[in-house]
Design a protein around this motif. Structure first.
Motif, short mmCIF file in Angstrom:
data_model
loop_
_atom_site.label_atom_id
_atom_site.label_comp_id
_atom_site.label_asym_id
_atom_site.label_seq_id
_atom_site.Cartn_x
_atom_site.Cartn_y
_atom_site.Cartn_z
N LEU A 181 0.86 -1.18 0.00
CA LEU A 181 0.00 0.00 0.00
C LEU A 181 0.90 1.23 0.00
CD1 LEU A 181 -3.00 0.91 0.20
CD2 LEU A 181 -2.65 1.06 2.68
N ARG A 182 0.64 2.16 -0.95
CA ARG A 182 1.55 3.29 -1.12
C ARG A 182 0.80 4.62 -1.07
NH1 ARG A 182 6.50 1.70 -3.43
NH2 ARG A 182 6.83 3.69 -4.49
N LEU A 183 1.45 5.60 -0.44
CA LEU A 183 0.97 6.97 -0.44
C LEU A 183 2.07 7.82 -1.08
CD1 LEU A 183 -1.44 8.68 0.63
CD2 LEU A 183 -0.03 9.20 2.63
N GLU A 184 1.72 8.57 -2.14
CA GLU A 184 2.72 9.30 -2.91
C GLU A 184 2.32 10.77 -3.09
OE1 GLU A 184 3.67 7.34 -6.56
OE2 GLU A 184 4.21 5.46 -5.60
N PRO A 185 2.30 11.58 -2.05
CA PRO A 185 1.96 13.00 -2.20
C PRO A 185 3.03 13.74 -2.99
CG PRO A 185 2.77 12.58 0.00
CD PRO A 185 2.65 11.24 -0.65
N GLY A 186 2.59 14.60 -3.92
CA GLY A 186 3.57 15.30 -4.73
C GLY A 186 3.03 16.61 -5.27
N LEU A 187 3.94 17.39 -5.83
CA LEU A 187 3.62 18.66 -6.48
C LEU A 187 3.77 18.46 -7.98
CD1 LEU A 187 3.08 21.76 -6.08
CD2 LEU A 187 5.57 22.06 -6.22
N TYR A 188 2.69 18.75 -8.73
CA TYR A 188 2.66 18.54 -10.18
C TYR A 188 2.32 19.87 -10.84
CZ TYR A 188 2.62 13.49 -9.37
OH TYR A 188 2.94 12.21 -8.99
N MET A 189 3.18 20.33 -11.75
CA MET A 189 2.98 21.60 -12.43
C MET A 189 2.84 21.39 -13.93
SD MET A 189 5.76 23.84 -10.25
CE MET A 189 6.94 22.49 -10.26
N THR A 190 1.89 22.08 -14.54
CA THR A 190 1.67 21.91 -15.97
C THR A 190 0.96 23.13 -16.54
OG1 THR A 190 0.80 20.40 -17.65
CG2 THR A 190 -0.60 20.83 -15.75
N THR A 191 1.00 23.25 -17.86
CA THR A 191 0.27 24.31 -18.58
C THR A 191 -0.41 23.69 -19.79
OG1 THR A 191 1.84 26.02 -17.91
CG2 THR A 191 0.45 26.51 -19.79
N ARG A 192 -1.68 24.01 -19.97
CA ARG A 192 -2.44 23.58 -21.15
C ARG A 192 -3.08 24.80 -21.80
NH1 ARG A 192 -5.52 19.25 -17.50
NH2 ARG A 192 -4.85 20.83 -16.01
N THR A 193 -3.18 24.77 -23.12
CA THR A 193 -3.80 25.87 -23.85
C THR A 193 -4.97 25.33 -24.66
OG1 THR A 193 -1.69 27.05 -24.01
CG2 THR A 193 -3.45 27.73 -25.50
N LEU A 194 -6.15 25.88 -24.44
CA LEU A 194 -7.34 25.50 -25.21
C LEU A 194 -7.38 26.33 -26.49
CD1 LEU A 194 -10.07 25.30 -22.41
CD2 LEU A 194 -8.43 23.56 -23.15
N GLN A 195 -7.64 25.65 -27.61
CA GLN A 195 -7.71 26.32 -28.90
C GLN A 195 -9.10 26.10 -29.51
OE1 GLN A 195 -4.28 24.32 -30.73
NE2 GLN A 195 -3.01 26.11 -30.30
N TYR A 196 -9.80 27.20 -29.76
CA TYR A 196 -11.17 27.17 -30.26
C TYR A 196 -11.21 27.46 -31.76
CZ TYR A 196 -12.74 27.43 -25.38
OH TYR A 196 -12.98 27.19 -24.05
N ASP A 197 -12.18 26.85 -32.41
CA ASP A 197 -12.43 27.16 -33.81
C ASP A 197 -13.23 28.47 -33.89
OD1 ASP A 197 -12.40 25.95 -36.69
OD2 ASP A 197 -14.46 26.67 -36.37
N GLU A 198 -13.06 29.19 -34.99
CA GLU A 198 -13.75 30.48 -35.15
C GLU A 198 -15.26 30.32 -35.17
OE1 GLU A 198 -12.38 32.80 -38.40
OE2 GLU A 198 -10.28 32.84 -37.72
N SER A 199 -15.76 29.14 -35.50
CA SER A 199 -17.21 28.92 -35.55
C SER A 199 -17.86 29.12 -34.18
CB SER A 199 -17.53 27.52 -36.08
OG SER A 199 -16.96 26.52 -35.24
N TYR A 200 -17.08 29.01 -33.10
CA TYR A 200 -17.62 29.23 -31.77
C TYR A 200 -18.01 30.69 -31.54
CZ TYR A 200 -16.55 24.59 -29.86
OH TYR A 200 -16.54 23.23 -29.59
N PHE A 201 -17.49 31.59 -32.36
CA PHE A 201 -17.67 33.02 -32.13
C PHE A 201 -18.54 33.68 -33.19
CE2 PHE A 201 -13.84 31.60 -30.07
CZ PHE A 201 -13.91 32.19 -28.82
N GLN A 202 -19.30 32.91 -33.94
CA GLN A 202 -20.22 33.49 -34.91
C GLN A 202 -21.27 34.34 -34.19
OE1 GLN A 202 -21.85 30.30 -37.24
NE2 GLN A 202 -19.97 29.96 -38.40
N GLY A 203 -21.39 35.59 -34.65
CA GLY A 203 -22.32 36.50 -34.01
C GLY A 203 -21.76 37.18 -32.78
#
Length: 238
Positions: A86-108
């Motif tokens: 049985l294991r306990l593994e507390p840790g610090l995890y750092m990351t960056t993600r970028t969401l990319q939208y299509d122009e159709s989401y912004f019609q109007g």
């Protein structure tokens, strides 16, 4: 002649690897290590986080631009028997993600700008998994295993309570997350310590998105669920 030389090298390497890994006469390093009821260590590694989306309407997918993040943490191991821990593994995890939208989401959308097509999400997780490790019988100085369990994470970079939303350039995500995890690795018993490379997949159970105040928001209006998933590659020293 050169091919003959490479053949000799290959045969020599094969004989050396066979002798080191599978010979019954191999000297065992720290053969009593796994008999300890409690053992401790630390890990460092890398991560690659992603998002899995479910949508309300059939529109083009939101793309996720991933980056390689960094992990560091501690390991606490409790022996159950010769093949389970049985294991306990507390840790610090750092990351960056970028969401990319299509122009159709912004019609109007009257005030649409090119910068609205992307939203960067920085995450710093305090990640705490509780895992069960299933190992094979030790083979000389290495032992393969599989591991699985559940975990929770606190996102220190979350802006869940921020009153500003995507109309002000802020993509909000929830602070508390829950996951299940599956992975595998190999314990290598070295002279002074045990070294363990492993790879693990993590899959969120709960939805992470905090929706904009406008239910028709082009950034969150079409998202039914947004769940984190990722891959961890850790190197553990015990």
């Amino acid at each position: 002649m050169r091919n003959f030389f490479f053949l000799l090298v290959f045969i020599g390497c094969y004989q050396f690897a066979s002798a080191q890994l599978f010979s019954k006469e191999k000297v065992l390093n720290d053969e009593n290590f796994d008999k300890k009821f409690l053992s401790y260590g630390y890990f460092i590694g890398f991560n690659s986080y992603d998002f899995n989306f479910d949508y309300r309407e059939d529109k083009k997918d939101i793309l996720v631009k991933k980056s390689t993040g960094f992990n560091v943490g501690l390991v606490g191991n409790m022996r159950i028997n010769d093949y389970m821990d049985l294991r306990l593994e507390p840790g610090l995890y750092m990351t960056t993600r970028t969401l990319q939208y299509d122009e159709s989401y912004f019609q109007g959308f009257e005030d649409f700008r090119p910068s609205d097509l992307e939203r960067e999400i920085k995450s710093t997780y305090i990640h705490v998994p509780l895992l069960i490790k299933f190992s094979t019988k030790r083979l000389n100085n290495f032992k393969p295993f599989v591991v699985g369990g559940v975990s929770t994470a606190l996102n220190l970079s979350s802006n869940e309570k921020n009153p500003d939303d995507n109309y002000n350039g802020k993509f909000r995500s929830k602070k508390s997350m829950y996951f299940y995890e599956l992975g595998f690795g190999i314990d290598f018993y070295l002279y002074y310590f045990k070294f363990t490379p492993s790879i693990r997949g993590v899959f969120a159970i709960n939805d992470e998105v905090v929706r904009d105040n406008d239910p028709n928001s082009p950034w969150t209006g079409n998202i039914e669920t947004m769940k984190t998933r990722g891959v961890f590659i850790n190197f553990t020293f015990q």
